[in-house]
Design an enzyme around this catalytic site. Structure first.
Site, short mmCIF file in Angstrom:
data_model
loop_
_atom_site.label_atom_id
_atom_site.label_comp_id
_atom_site.label_asym_id
_atom_site.label_seq_id
_atom_site.Cartn_x
_atom_site.Cartn_y
_atom_site.Cartn_z
N HIS A 175 51.94 83.11 73.35
CA HIS A 175 53.31 82.85 73.79
C HIS A 175 53.37 82.36 75.22
CE1 HIS A 175 54.74 86.26 76.17
NE2 HIS A 175 55.76 85.47 76.40
N CYS B 66 56.64 71.46 63.55
CA CYS B 66 57.01 72.02 64.86
C CYS B 66 55.87 72.77 65.52
CB CYS B 66 58.25 72.90 64.73
SG CYS B 66 58.02 74.26 63.59
N ARG C 291 44.47 82.79 66.36
CA ARG C 291 44.88 81.78 67.32
C ARG C 291 44.81 82.26 68.77
NH1 ARG C 291 51.29 81.08 65.70
NH2 ARG C 291 51.86 80.84 67.87
N GLU D 118 53.79 77.48 57.07
CA GLU D 118 52.78 77.90 58.05
C GLU D 118 51.77 78.88 57.44
OE1 GLU D 118 54.60 79.83 61.44
OE2 GLU D 118 56.16 80.75 60.22
N ASP E 298 50.26 78.49 63.11
CA ASP E 298 49.83 79.52 62.18
C ASP E 298 49.06 78.94 61.00
OD1 ASP E 298 50.58 82.04 63.24
OD2 ASP E 298 52.68 81.49 62.94
C1 PEP Z 1 53.75 77.61 64.20
O1 PEP Z 1 53.22 78.60 63.69
O2 PEP Z 1 53.24 76.47 64.17
C2 PEP Z 1 55.02 77.72 64.93
C3 PEP Z 1 55.66 76.65 65.35
O3 PEP Z 1 55.51 78.97 65.13
P1 PEP Z 1 54.98 79.97 66.26
O4 PEP Z 1 54.05 79.20 67.18
O5 PEP Z 1 56.18 80.47 66.97
O6 PEP Z 1 54.27 81.00 65.45
MG MG Z 2 54.33 80.42 63.41
#
Ligand code: PEP
Ligand code: MG
Length: 569
Positions: free
Chosen positions: A189, A503, A466, A432, A456
């Site tokens: 994050h 995204c 990750r 995802e 994800d």
């Molecule tokens: C993803 O998993 O690609 C995503 C956009 O969501 P987050 O990074 O918030 O898990």
């Molecule tokens: Mg995600």
């Protein structure tokens, strides 16, 4: 002598400045004292300085973020002034003859544990605050300086083991020109926040390397290469300054694309949208002329506070974003708590595998009251713009149908309460989880759009955490399995007549853009800072030519071969 340290480049850009180290907490150990008066006086000075610090933070947060975000510091002031608590610390010093810092620690732990064992959720949450206040007093008793990220000098590069949500909330993008962390990967994050704020960042340098920063002051952060240079020599500084100037000039030239449509070389219109974490990010979204918001990570509204935001608070945040985007599409993802996004007051259980655990839609469907509050706020805000709702971590059809049932109940409630709301908000899901990609033909029949969450999707497909920097080289979208899942999701979405976006961070990877366009991706949502570069790149790509080459690219054997080949496109 200058020294090069390798990490992961998680947010592009270059910064050269002075280090501000966010020191890791060292738990006080039991130590005995001779001079009681001296310890009590150290404690009293620490308490009054602590109060002064908290008043200062409270006032500045009140001004910049409002009462909701500032109130936590008011609560901290009350704890710090609690006469019972102060008495218990002094008694420990006087009777057990322990150091002030150990007495603060001991007494705070005792109280925090007592709160933690209470039935009432409100009291359980207070344990966190007590520990936070104790950390502040211990630091002051030790005479350590605060790592005050909010009032860092211009040209500061922050280094930390990891940045907590409350650290990142304090970051001032004007003065912080680089971020270095010991742990964390591209999609942690803190990396997401660094990219959104456009701050160059290198993460995952490792704890040993982090320790070696402590005695150094000057550093260069290279977010492109994932490198830092400690105590750089003059030639390295000059080279960096030249690069920084070039980047600034490029940014200026990209401004010419503001206001032009996002088209490929064949004239196909695509959507280049932005990822945001809060309404505060809108400035950068508008400056970079996003075609919409492709991902509003609503869980950030729930982080760095003591209790969940109310329906009205959420409504206000969603409304601002919808109004400011002025009719352009805004995809708000329902909260994706869990994984690396912790929210202490929700009291979620500790898990062996949080990324595979109780998170996102799984939590929401199990806590319908929390979920309904968010859905109510969303549907109400929908009347102020072009809203779409997106569900995270969908692995099966039942989760979608259960959510739809909740949405219908909320609509009925709102209608009977005569509260206005948008009755036709499109509903989409994140793809995802590999199961969702493989079953995307089935899922597509249930929803209005897909958005591929590669952050994800990669971790679950190649089984690579990750956040784990030691296996980061295995974490790649160029693995043929990941590319095939992406292709499958787009194809299945289109065959069912719905649009498909992306995204995850891969959406901003300009090397992959030709492949994704060749596969027919409709929307790319990324950090605002990358948008204009993406608009420039899209204009050069003839997706129909790429399309015929896709089979060859997708049957290459290794991620390295894929990377080599796509760089030629
Ligand atoms: C993803 O998993 O690609 C995503 C956009 O969501 P987050 O990074 O918030 O898990
Ligand atoms: Mg995600």
């Amino acid at each position: 002598m200058s020294r090069l340290i390798k990490g992961l480049g998680v947010s592009e850009g270059l910064g050269h400045g002075n280090l501000l180290i966010v020191k890791p907490d060292v738990t006080p150990v039991e130590s005995f004292i001779e001079n009681m008066e001296e310890e009590i006086s150290k404690l009293e000075t620490a308490l009054s300085t602590g109060l002064f610090e908290l008043e200062h933070i409270y006032n500045s947060k009140l001004e910049t973020l409002g009462q909701d975000k500032a109130q936590i510091f008011q609560a901290h002031m009350m704890i710090l002034q609690d006469p019972e608590w102060i008495k218990s610390i002094k008694t420990l010093i006087e009777e057990k003859k322990v150091s002030a810092e150990y007495a603060v620690h001991l007494s705070a732990e005792e109280t925090a544990e007592m709160f933690e064992n209470m039935d009432n959720e409100y009291f359980r949450e207070r344990a966190h605050d007590i520990r936070d206040v104790a950390r502040r007093i211990i630091r002051l008793v030790r005479g350590e300086e605060a790592s005050d990220l909010g009032s860092a000098n211009p040209g500061t590069i922050v280094a930390a083991i990891d940045l907590t949500p409350s650290d990142t909330a304090q970051l001032n993008a004007k003065n912080i020109i680089g971020i270095i962390t010991a742990i964390g990967g591209k999609t942690s994050h803190s990396a997401i926040i660094a990219r959104t704020m456009g701050i160059p960042a290198v993460m995952g340098i490792g704890k040993d390397n982090f320790d070696s920063l402590i005695t150094k002051s000057e550093v260069i952060v290279n977010g492109f290469k994932g490198e830092i240079i400690l105590e750089p020599n003059q030639a390295q500084i000059d080279q960096t300054q030249i690069e920084i100037k070039r980047i600034e000039e490029e940014k200026e030239s990209l401004k010419a694309l503001i206001g032009s449509p996002s088209l490929t070389a064949t004239g196909r219109q695509i959507e280049l949208a932005a990822n945001i974490a809060s309404p505060n990010d809108l400035k950068r979204v508008l400056e970079n002329d996003a075609d919409g918001i492709g991902l509003f990570r609503s869980e950030f509204l729930f982080m760095d506070r003591n209790s969940a935001p109310s329906e009205d608070e959420q409504y206000e945040s969603y409304k601002i974003v919808l109004e400011k985007m002025d009719g352009k599409p805004v995809i708000i993802r329902t909260m994706d708590i869990g994984g690396d996004k912790e929210v202490p007051y929700l009291n979620m259980p500790e898990e062996m595998n949080p990324f595979l655990g109780y998170r996102a839609i799984r939590y929401c469907l199990n806590e319908p009251d929390v979920f309904k509050t968010q859905i109510r706020a969303l549907l109400r805000a929908g009347v102020h713009g072009n809203l779409k709702i997106m569900l995270p971590m969908i692995s099966n059809v039942k989760e979608i149908r259960d959510t739809k049932a909740i949405i219908e109940t909320v609509k009925k409630d709102l209608a009977s309460e005569k509260i206005s709301f948008d009755d036709h908000v499109p509903l989409g899901i994140m793809i995802e989880i590999p199961a969702a990609a493989i079953a995307s033909d089935i899922l597509a029949k249930e929803v209005d759009f897909f958005s591929i969450g590669t952050n994800d999707l990669i971790q679950y497909t190649v089984a690579v955490d990750r956040m784990n920097e030691s296996i980061a080289d295995l974490y790649t979208a160029y693995h043929p399995a990941v590319l095939r899942l992406i292709q499958m999701s787009i194809k299945n979405g289109h065959e069912a007549g719905i649009w498909v976006g992306m995204c995850g961070s891969v959406a901003g990877d300009l090397n992959l853009m030709p492949v994704l366009l060749g596969m027919g991706l409709d929307e790319f949502s990324m950090s605002p800072a990358n948008l204009l570069k993406a608009r420039r790149r899209a204009k050069e790509i003839n997706e129909t030519e790429i399309k015929v080459d896709l089979d060859r690219i997708l049957s290459l054997s290794t991620a390295e071969e894929v990377e080599f080949e796509i760089k030629k496109l």
